[in-house]
Design a protein around this motif. Structure first.
Motif, PDB file in Angstrom:
ATOM      1  N   GLY A 314      31.358  48.220  41.471  1.00 16.67           N
ATOM      2  CA  GLY A 314      30.940  49.390  40.696  1.00 16.67           C
ATOM      3  C   GLY A 314      31.762  49.632  39.451  1.00 16.67           C
ATOM      4  O   GLY A 314      31.264  50.167  38.457  1.00 16.67           O
ATOM      5  N   VAL A 315      33.026  49.238  39.457  1.00 13.84           N
ATOM      6  CA  VAL A 315      33.917  49.540  38.334  1.00 13.84           C
ATOM      7  C   VAL A 315      33.990  48.388  37.328  1.00 13.84           C
ATOM      8  O   VAL A 315      34.082  48.631  36.114  1.00 13.84           O
ATOM      9  CB  VAL A 315      35.333  49.893  38.859  1.00 13.84           C
ATOM     10  CG1 VAL A 315      36.340  49.944  37.736  1.00 13.84           C
ATOM     11  CG2 VAL A 315      35.302  51.222  39.579  1.00 13.84           C
ATOM     12  N   LEU A 316      33.942  47.153  37.797  1.00 12.47           N
ATOM     13  CA  LEU A 316      34.122  46.011  36.900  1.00 12.47           C
ATOM     14  C   LEU A 316      32.819  45.350  36.487  1.00 12.47           C
ATOM     15  O   LEU A 316      32.592  45.087  35.301  1.00 12.47           O
ATOM     16  CB  LEU A 316      35.031  44.972  37.570  1.00 12.47           C
ATOM     17  CG  LEU A 316      36.477  45.395  37.843  1.00 12.47           C
ATOM     18  CD1 LEU A 316      37.242  44.264  38.503  1.00 12.47           C
ATOM     19  CD2 LEU A 316      37.168  45.826  36.555  1.00 12.47           C
ATOM     20  N   ILE A 317      31.943  45.060  37.427  1.00 12.15           N
ATOM     21  CA  ILE A 317      30.760  44.250  37.129  1.00 12.15           C
ATOM     22  C   ILE A 317      29.637  45.075  36.503  1.00 12.15           C
ATOM     23  O   ILE A 317      29.093  44.711  35.453  1.00 12.15           O
ATOM     24  CB  ILE A 317      30.273  43.533  38.400  1.00 12.15           C
ATOM     25  CG1 ILE A 317      31.344  42.541  38.875  1.00 12.15           C
ATOM     26  CG2 ILE A 317      28.958  42.806  38.142  1.00 12.15           C
ATOM     27  CD1 ILE A 317      30.979  41.795  40.132  1.00 12.15           C
ATOM     28  N   LEU A 318      29.278  46.200  37.112  1.00 10.95           N
ATOM     29  CA  LEU A 318      28.136  46.970  36.612  1.00 10.95           C
ATOM     30  C   LEU A 318      28.348  47.532  35.207  1.00 10.95           C
ATOM     31  O   LEU A 318      27.404  47.533  34.405  1.00 10.95           O
ATOM     32  CB  LEU A 318      27.793  48.084  37.598  1.00 10.95           C
ATOM     33  CG  LEU A 318      27.205  47.613  38.931  1.00 10.95           C
ATOM     34  CD1 LEU A 318      26.848  48.795  39.804  1.00 10.95           C
ATOM     35  CD2 LEU A 318      25.968  46.750  38.701  1.00 10.95           C
ATOM     36  N   MET A 473      36.801  37.103  40.293  1.00 11.23           N
ATOM     37  CA  MET A 473      36.318  38.321  39.650  1.00 11.23           C
ATOM     38  C   MET A 473      36.170  38.122  38.145  1.00 11.23           C
ATOM     39  O   MET A 473      35.227  38.644  37.533  1.00 11.23           O
ATOM     40  CB  MET A 473      37.270  39.484  39.941  1.00 11.23           C
ATOM     41  CG  MET A 473      37.232  39.980  41.374  1.00 11.23           C
ATOM     42  SD  MET A 473      35.577  40.495  41.913  1.00 11.23           S
ATOM     43  CE  MET A 473      35.207  41.802  40.748  1.00 11.23           C
ATOM     44  N   ALA A 474      37.086  37.361  37.538  1.00  8.02           N
ATOM     45  CA  ALA A 474      36.985  37.116  36.096  1.00  8.02           C
ATOM     46  C   ALA A 474      35.709  36.347  35.769  1.00  8.02           C
ATOM     47  O   ALA A 474      34.984  36.685  34.816  1.00  8.02           O
ATOM     48  CB  ALA A 474      38.216  36.347  35.617  1.00  8.02           C
ATOM     49  N   VAL A 475      35.404  35.315  36.560  1.00  9.01           N
ATOM     50  CA  VAL A 475      34.179  34.541  36.343  1.00  9.01           C
ATOM     51  C   VAL A 475      32.947  35.410  36.590  1.00  9.01           C
ATOM     52  O   VAL A 475      31.961  35.339  35.841  1.00  9.01           O
ATOM     53  CB  VAL A 475      34.171  33.297  37.253  1.00  9.01           C
ATOM     54  CG1 VAL A 475      32.820  32.586  37.188  1.00  9.01           C
ATOM     55  CG2 VAL A 475      35.283  32.333  36.862  1.00  9.01           C
TER      56      VAL A 475
END
Length: 632
Positions: A314-318, A473-475
Motif C-alpha cells: 500500500g505504501v510503496l507499490i500502489l 521490492m526495488a524491482v
C-alpha cells in the motif's frame, strides 16, 4: 488457497448484471445508477462482516494456552510413552477422533458472506463501464485520455487505503475487545494468527455510503466540452428539432433490449476488439494471481508478516502505480498520441516491466531451517519433507503428536515444530514470554539460561534474506511504475477501436470476460499449484487437513513466478496482432478522410464565384488555382 476463493461470490454477482447494466445503463441516468451501486456495496460490505458477531471465539492449537481457551499450562514433553496398542507408538493419540471429538454444528454464517459478496458484486457493476463512458462522452477527444488517467489514479486510492487498512487490521487480534490479549500466546508472524478481518468491512461500508451521495446530484447529461458557446447560439434551433428527434427519455426498454444482441454481435465481430480481449484475459489472469498471492509470497519467501506485507504494497507499490497512470494520460494529452501510438506505448512499457520481473527469479531466500522438515535434527540439510522425519532419537521418549504446529526457536537458528518435538521438559513464564528448558533436541545450550532452551515463534531470517527482500521490492516498485505508464493508452484502445455507440457495451463486456475467465479461475489454479509446495499441513479439530503452516519457499518461488511470467508472455502475441490490425484500420480511415477533404475542397472551388475585371473580362478562380499549382 482460501485467499483465492473469497471473491468468487462477488464476481458471480457482478457477472449476472454486467452485460445488462452496460447496455441499458448507457441510455439511462448513469450517475444515479452509480450512486445506487455504492449503496448496494455498502450493504454488502456490512453483511460480510456480520458473522464475526454471531460466531464463537477463535481457538488455535497450542501446547500452552492460558485463560483464552480455559486450559492449564502443561509441560510439553510428557512421560511415559503412549501405550503400544497404537500403530505409531511415538505419536500421541489424537483426541480429535472417536468419542472425544465433538464436531461443530453446521454454521449458516456462509449465507451472510455469500449475500454480502453478491451485493458488492452487483453494486460495483455500473461504476467502470458507465463512469468511463460518461466522462468520454462529454470531454474533448484530446482530453479524454487525461481525464480517464486522473480517474484511474484516484481509483487507486481505494486499494491503497484498503491495503493500509488491511495492514492495521492484520495486526489486531481477531477477537480484540472480546478476549484478554495478554492471554494470546501467538504473534502476527505466526501462521495460526487471524487478524481483525471483520473491521475493514464496516469501515468500507461507511465510506461507500458517503461516496454514493454526490452521484445523485449529477446531471443526466452534460454539454460537450468546447461547445459551450454554441450552446447559447443554437437554443432556438434545438427547440425546433426537439419534437422531431426522440430523446433518451422516450426510448422504451423493449427497444433497447431488441438492439442488445445485434450490438453484441457487431462488437465481437470486430477483430481488433476480439484479439484485445484474448490478450487482456491472459494478462488479467497473471495480474489476479500476482495480486492475490503477492502478500503470502512475501510472507513465505522473505519471512514478512501479513500486516507488513500489506503495508509495503500500500505504501510503496500502489503510489508509484498511481503516478505512472497519471503520467501516461499526461503523455497522451501533451503529445496528442493516436490510438496506434498509444497501443505501441502500452506494449513497450508492459514488455519492459515484464523483462524486469524476470530478475525476481534471482531474489530469493533459502528455506527456513526447521528440524525434521528442511534440516535434520543434527542441523544437516534434509530434503525428505516427510512428517515421519519429525521424530528422532532425541524426542522418541516423548508422547508427541506430529500434527501439532506450535513452532519454537533455538539460539542455533533452528526452528522446531513444537516444544514437545524439541524434547523440552519444563517451561517458565506465561503467554508470549514462555521459555522452554531442558530441550534434548537443541544442539547448543543457551548462554543466557545455561541450558538447552527455546522460545515461542519461528526463528527470524538472516541478513542475506533481508538484502534479497530489499532487491525484490526495488524491482517490484520499478516494474510497477513502468507498466502503469501504458495503462491509460491501453485503456483507450478499447474505447477507440469500436464505434462510439458501442462504447459502454465494449467496456462492460471487457469487464465481464476479465472477471469470468480471469477473476474467478486464476485464484483457484494459482492456489492449487501453490498448495502443492506445502511442507506442513495443519489439522482440523476433528481430523482432516487444515491450513498450510509452512511452504517449500524454493518451489513456491518457481511456481508462482513461472505462472505469472508465462501468462504475461503469452498475452503479448495478441497485443502485437492488435497493433498490426489498428495500423491497417486507421491507415484506411486516414486515406478515406483525406479523400473526403479533397472532395469537399473541390466542391468549394466549384461553387466559388468568378471575379469581374474592369475591362469586362472574367477570371475563373479554378483556372487561377490550377495555374498557380502548375507554376509551383
Amino acid at each position: 488457497m482460501n485467499e483465492g476463493l473469497t471473491g468468487v461470490e462477488r464476481h458471480e454477482g457482478n457477472l449476472l448484471f454486467l452485460a445488462v447494466v452496460s447496455h441499458f445503463g448507457a441510455r439511462l441516468h448513469r450517475p444515479r445508477l452509480i450512486g445506487m451501486g455504492c449503496f448496494l456495496m455498502a450493504i454488502g460490505s456490512a453483511l460480510t462482516g456480520l458473522p464475526h458477531f454471531f460466531m464463537g471465539r477463535y481457538k488455535y492449537d497450542s501446547v500452552i494456552q492460558g485463560s483464552l481457551n480455559n486450559t492449564v499450562s502443561i509441560a510439553p514433553c510428557q512421560y511415559p510413552m503412549v501405550p503400544n496398542d497404537y500403530s505409531n507408538a511415538h505419536i500421541k493419540p489424537s483426541n480429535n477422533t472417536g468419542t472425544g471429538c465433538v464436531k461443530d454444528p453446521e454454521s449458516s454464517m456462509w449465507i451472510y458472506v455469500f449475500l454480502g459478496n453478491a451485493l458488492r458484486g452487483i453494486g460495483e457493476t455500473p461504476v467502470t463501464p458507465l463512469g468511463i463512458s460518461y466522462i468520454d462522452d462529454f470531454a474533448k477527444a484530446e482530453n479524454s485520455a487525461f481525464y480517464i488517467s486522473c480517474l484511474q489514479t484516484i481509483m487507486l486510492l481505494g486499494p491503497m487505503f484498503g491495503f493500509l487498512l488491511g495492514s492495521m487490521c492484520a495486526r489486531l487480534y481477531v477477537d480484540i475487545g472480546f478476549v484478554n490479549i495478554d492471554s494470546v500466546t501467538i504473534t502476527s508472524q505466526d501462521a495460526r494468527w487471524v487478524g481483525a478481518w471483520w473491521l475493514g468491512f464496516f469501515v468500507s461500508s461507511a465510506i461507500l455510503v458517503l461516496a454514493g451521495v454526490p452521484f445523485w446530484f449529477l446531471p443526466r447529461s452534460l454539454t460537450k466540452q468546447g461547445e459551450e458557446g454554441k450552446e447559447n447560439s443554437n437554443v432556438d434551433q434545438r427547440n425546433k428539432e426537439q419534437p422531431v428527434l426522440p430523446t433518451t427519455h422516450s426510448i422504451k426498454l423493449s427497444d433497447i433490449a431488441k438492439g442488445f444482441l445485434p450490438s453484441l454481435k457487431r462488437l465481437l465481430c470486430t477483430p481488433a476488439y476480439f484479439l484485445l480481449l484474448c490478450g487482456i484475459v491472459l494478462k488479467f489472469n497473471s495480474f489476479i494471481g500476482l495480486l492475490t498471492f503477492k502478500a503470502k509470497y512475501m510472507e513465505q519467501q522473505f519471512g514478512q508478516s501479513a500486516s507488513r506485507a500489506n503495508f509495503l504494497i500500500g505504501v510503496l507499490i500502489l503510489p508509484v502505480v498511481a503516478v505512472g497512470i497519471f503520467l501516461g494520460g499526461l503523455l497522451m494529452k501533451r503529445y496528442k498520441l493516436s490510438v496506434v501510438a498509444g497501443a505501441q506505448l502500452s506494449f513497450i512499457t508492459s514488455f519492459s516491466a515484464f523483462l524486469l520481473l524476470l530478475l525476481q527469479f534471482g531474489t530469493k531466500c533459502d528455506n527456513l531451517p526447521v528440524a525434521g522438515l528442511t534440516v535434520s535434527y543434527n542441523g544437516t540439510p534434509d530434503t525428505s519433507y516427510d512428517e515421519r522425519s519429525l521424530m528422532s532419537q532425541c524426542n522418541q521418549d516423548c508422547s508427541c503428536s506430529t500434527s501439532e504446529w506450535d513452532p519454537v526457536c533455538s539460539d542455533s537458528g533452528i526452528t522446531y515444530v513444537s516444544p514437545c518435538l524439541a524434547g523440552c521438559t519444563a517451561s517458565t513464564g506465561r503467554g508470549k514470554n514462555t521459555v522452554f528448558h531442558n530441550c534434548s533436541c537443541v544442539l547448543t545450550p543457551s548462554p543466557v539460561e545455561g541450558s538447552r532452551s527455546v522460545s515461542l515463534g519461528q526463528c527470524p531470517r538472516g541478513p542475506a534474506c533481508t538484502r534479497s527482500f530489499t532487491s525484490y521490492m526495488a524491482v517490484s516498485v520499478l516494474s510497477s511504475f513502468i507498466n502503469s505508464l501504458g495503462t491509460t493508452p491501453g485503456y483507450m484502445i478499447t474505447i477507440r477501436c469500436i464505434t462510439p455507440e458501442l462504447k459502454s457495451l465494449a467496456l462492460g463486456i471487457q469487464t465481464l470476460v476479465m472477471r469470468t475467465l480471469g477473476g474467478i479461475p486464476a485464484p483457484v489454479y494459482f492456489g492449487a499449484l501453490i498448495d502443492s509446495t506445502c511442507l506442513k499441513w495443519g489439522m482440523k479439530s476433528c481430523g482432516g487437513r487444515g491450513a498450510c503452516r509452512m511452504y517449500d519457499s524454493n518451489m513456491y518461488r518457481v511456481i508462482f513466478l513461472s505462472l505469472t511470467t508465462c501468462l504475461s508472455g503469452c498475452s503479448y502475441f495478441f497485443i502485437i496482432a492488435v497493433i498490426v490490425l489498428l495500423r491497417k484500420q486507421f491507415s484506411k480511415e486516414e486515406v478515406k478522410a483525406l479523400k473526403q477533404t479533397a472532395s469537399k475542397k473541390n466542391e468549394i472551388e466549384l461553387q466559388a464565384p468568378q471575379k469581374h475585371h474592369p475591362d469586362g473580362s472574367k477570371t475563373d478562380t479554378r483556372e487561377k488555382t490550377e495555374t498557380t499549382n502548375a507554376e509551383g
